[in-house]
Design a protein around this motif. Structure first.
Motif, PDB file in Angstrom:
ATOM      1  N   ARG A  51      27.910   5.475  16.257  1.00  0.00           N
ATOM      2  CA  ARG A  51      27.367   6.823  16.480  1.00  0.00           C
ATOM      3  C   ARG A  51      26.597   6.877  17.799  1.00  0.00           C
ATOM      4  O   ARG A  51      25.856   5.966  18.134  1.00  0.00           O
ATOM      5  N   GLY A  52      26.799   7.972  18.558  1.00  0.00           N
ATOM      6  CA  GLY A  52      26.149   8.127  19.846  1.00  0.00           C
ATOM      7  C   GLY A  52      26.943   7.556  21.006  1.00  0.00           C
ATOM      8  O   GLY A  52      26.551   7.715  22.163  1.00  0.00           O
ATOM      9  N   LEU A  53      28.048   6.896  20.716  1.00  0.00           N
ATOM     10  CA  LEU A  53      28.897   6.323  21.760  1.00  0.00           C
ATOM     11  C   LEU A  53      30.256   7.026  21.784  1.00  0.00           C
ATOM     12  O   LEU A  53      30.727   7.514  20.758  1.00  0.00           O
ATOM     13  N   ALA A  54      30.867   7.083  22.955  1.00  0.00           N
ATOM     14  CA  ALA A  54      32.267   7.516  23.031  1.00  0.00           C
ATOM     15  C   ALA A  54      33.113   6.359  22.526  1.00  0.00           C
ATOM     16  O   ALA A  54      33.010   5.241  23.032  1.00  0.00           O
ATOM     17  N   ALA A  55      33.917   6.586  21.498  1.00  0.00           N
ATOM     18  CA  ALA A  55      34.704   5.507  20.884  1.00  0.00           C
ATOM     19  C   ALA A  55      36.166   5.922  20.794  1.00  0.00           C
ATOM     20  O   ALA A  55      36.478   7.039  20.372  1.00  0.00           O
ATOM     21  N   HIS A  56      37.069   5.024  21.202  1.00  0.00           N
ATOM     22  CA  HIS A  56      38.504   5.302  21.182  1.00  0.00           C
ATOM     23  C   HIS A  56      39.241   4.163  20.479  1.00  0.00           C
ATOM     24  O   HIS A  56      38.922   2.990  20.674  1.00  0.00           O
ATOM     25  N   ASP A  57      40.218   4.531  19.689  1.00  0.00           N
ATOM     26  CA  ASP A  57      40.974   3.565  18.908  1.00  0.00           C
ATOM     27  C   ASP A  57      41.925   2.760  19.793  1.00  0.00           C
ATOM     28  O   ASP A  57      42.615   3.316  20.655  1.00  0.00           O
ATOM     29  N   LEU A  58      41.951   1.446  19.581  1.00  0.00           N
ATOM     30  CA  LEU A  58      42.846   0.570  20.335  1.00  0.00           C
ATOM     31  C   LEU A  58      43.963  -0.003  19.471  1.00  0.00           C
ATOM     32  O   LEU A  58      44.791  -0.772  19.966  1.00  0.00           O
ATOM     33  N   GLY A  59      43.967   0.331  18.182  1.00  0.00           N
ATOM     34  CA  GLY A  59      45.029  -0.175  17.329  1.00  0.00           C
ATOM     35  C   GLY A  59      44.521  -1.056  16.213  1.00  0.00           C
ATOM     36  O   GLY A  59      43.328  -1.312  16.083  1.00  0.00           O
TER      37      GLY A  59
END
Length: 306
Positions: A156-164
Motif C-alpha cells: 500500500r502506498g506504492l505503485a505496484a505492477h504484476d510481473l507474473g
C-alpha cells in the motif's frame, strides 16, 4: 502470511515491553488500538502469538518465530539504509533495485543492459538482494528506488505492477512416492522429513508459521544456507523441501528432482515490481524495462515447454 510494517513494529513493542499496556507509550497508540492490531495479526494468520495473563503477555511458539523474523527484517532495513547512504556519498546519482532471491533468478540483466548503455548521464545502477518486507520499507523511506517483491507483502502506498507467477512448489526426488502426484496438499508434505533453506530466510518463517497454524511442526533433518545445497540434499534423499519454482529452475534443471504444485492458495504467489510514486523518472523506466524483460522470458519458457 501477510504482515504490514506497522503490525511488525507494534508486535515487537509488545514483546519488548512485556505487556500491551506497557507498549502503549512505545508505540504512541491506545491500548485498544494495540490490542486490535495484535488480534488482527492472530486472526489473519490463524495462530496465537501471545499468551495473555495477569502480569502481561508471553510469546507462544508462533510468537517466537514471528518475533525473530521481525527483528531480522528491521536489522536488514537498518543495514540497507546505512549502506546505501554511504554508497550515495561516493556516487550521488544512483538508482537502487532491491530484489528477493526468486526475482534474482530471472533475466534481470536483460532489463538493465539497455539502461546502462543509454546516452543519458549514467547513474550507478545498484542491484542488491533483499527480503520483500525489508524492500517495501526501504522504498517508503527513500533508501531504494525500485523493488521486486512477493505479493504476500503489503505494498500500500506504492505503485505496484504484476510481473507474473512466482509459485512455491514441493521438491522431492523423482523416485519419491509423492513425485507421481499432479499436486499436493501442504499438510501431506508435512508427513515427510524436511530439508529447510536457511534459518533466517523469509520463506523459512513463512513455512513455520503455516505449520503452526495447522497445529503441527516441520520434521527438519537439516537446515542448509544455500539453495544449491538444499537441492543436493533433497536429491540425495535427505528429505523434501519447498522453494520458489524460479530458484529450482535456476539451480537444478535436471530430471533427478520432481517439482509438485502445492494446492493451497498461499503457494500461488506472484512477483511484483514496485516503487514510490513520483520522484526520479528512472524508477518508472526501470520498472517498465523489468516488466518487458520478464514478459519476454516467460514467453520463451512457454515456447520451450511446448
Amino acid at each position: 502470511m501477510r504482515f504490514s510494517w506497522t503490525d511488525l513494529q507494534i508486535f515487537l513493542h509488545v514483546c519488548e515491553a512485556g505487556s500491551m499496556t506497557a507498549a502503549t507509550e512505545r508505540a504512541h497508540l491506545t491500548l485498544a488500538a494495540i490490542s486490535a492490531r495484535i488480534r488482527g495479526l492472530e486472526e489473519g494468520n490463524g495462530v496465537t502469538l501471545l499468551e495473555r495473563h495477569a502480569r502481561g503477555v508471553s510469546l507462544t511458539s508462533a510468537g517466537e518465530v514471528l518475533a525473530r523474523h521481525a527483528r531480522l527484517v528491521f536489522e536488514q532495513v537498518q543495514r540497507l539504509e546505512r549502506d546505501l547512504i554511504h554508497e550515495e556519498a561516493g556516487h550521488p546519482r544512483r538508482v537502487v533495485l532491491l530484489a528477493n532471491s526468486s526475482a534474482l533468478a530471472r533475466p534481470l540483466t536483460q532489463a538493465l543492459a539497455p539502461l546502462c548503455a543509454s546516452g543519458d548521464a549514467s547513474p550507478l545502477w545498484l542491484v542488491r538482494e533483499s527480503a520483500s518486507e525489508a524492500t517495501v520499507q526501504a522504498l517508503r523511506s527513500g533508501a531504494a528506488d525500485v523493488g521486486m517483491v512477493s505479493d504476500a507483502v503489503d505494498t500500500r502506498g506504492l505503485a505496484a505492477h504484476d510481473l507474473g507467477p512466482d509459485p512455491l512448489v514441493l521438491i522431492v526426488p523423482r523416485t519419491h512416492p509423492l513425485a507421481a502426484r499432479a499436486s499436493v496438499a501442504f499438510e501431506d508434505a508435512l508427513a515427510q522429513p524436511w530439508v529447510l533453506w536457511g534459518e533466517q530466510t523469509a520463506l523459512s518463517t513463512h513455512l513455520l508459521m503455516r505449520t503452526l497454524a495447522l497445529g503441527v511442526r516441520i520434521e527438519a533433518r537439516v537446515t542448509y544456507p544455500t539453495v544449491a545445497g538444499v537441492l543436493e540434499l533433497v536429491r540425495a534423499g535427505a528429505g523434501v523441501t519447498v522453494l520458489p519454482q524460479a530458484l529450482v529452475d535456476l539451480h537444478a534443471p535436471d530430471a533427478a528432482l520432481a517439482c509438485i504444485p502445492i494446492q493451497e492458495p498461499w503457494a500461488q504467489r506472484r512477483l511484483l515490481v514496485c516503487f514510490l510514486k513520483g520522484g526520479d523518472p528512472l524508477r518508472g523506466r526501470l520498472a517498465g524495462s523489468l516488466r518487458a524483460a520478464l514478459a519476454t522470458g516467460l514467453t520463451r519458457q512457454a515456447v520451450m515447454g511446448r
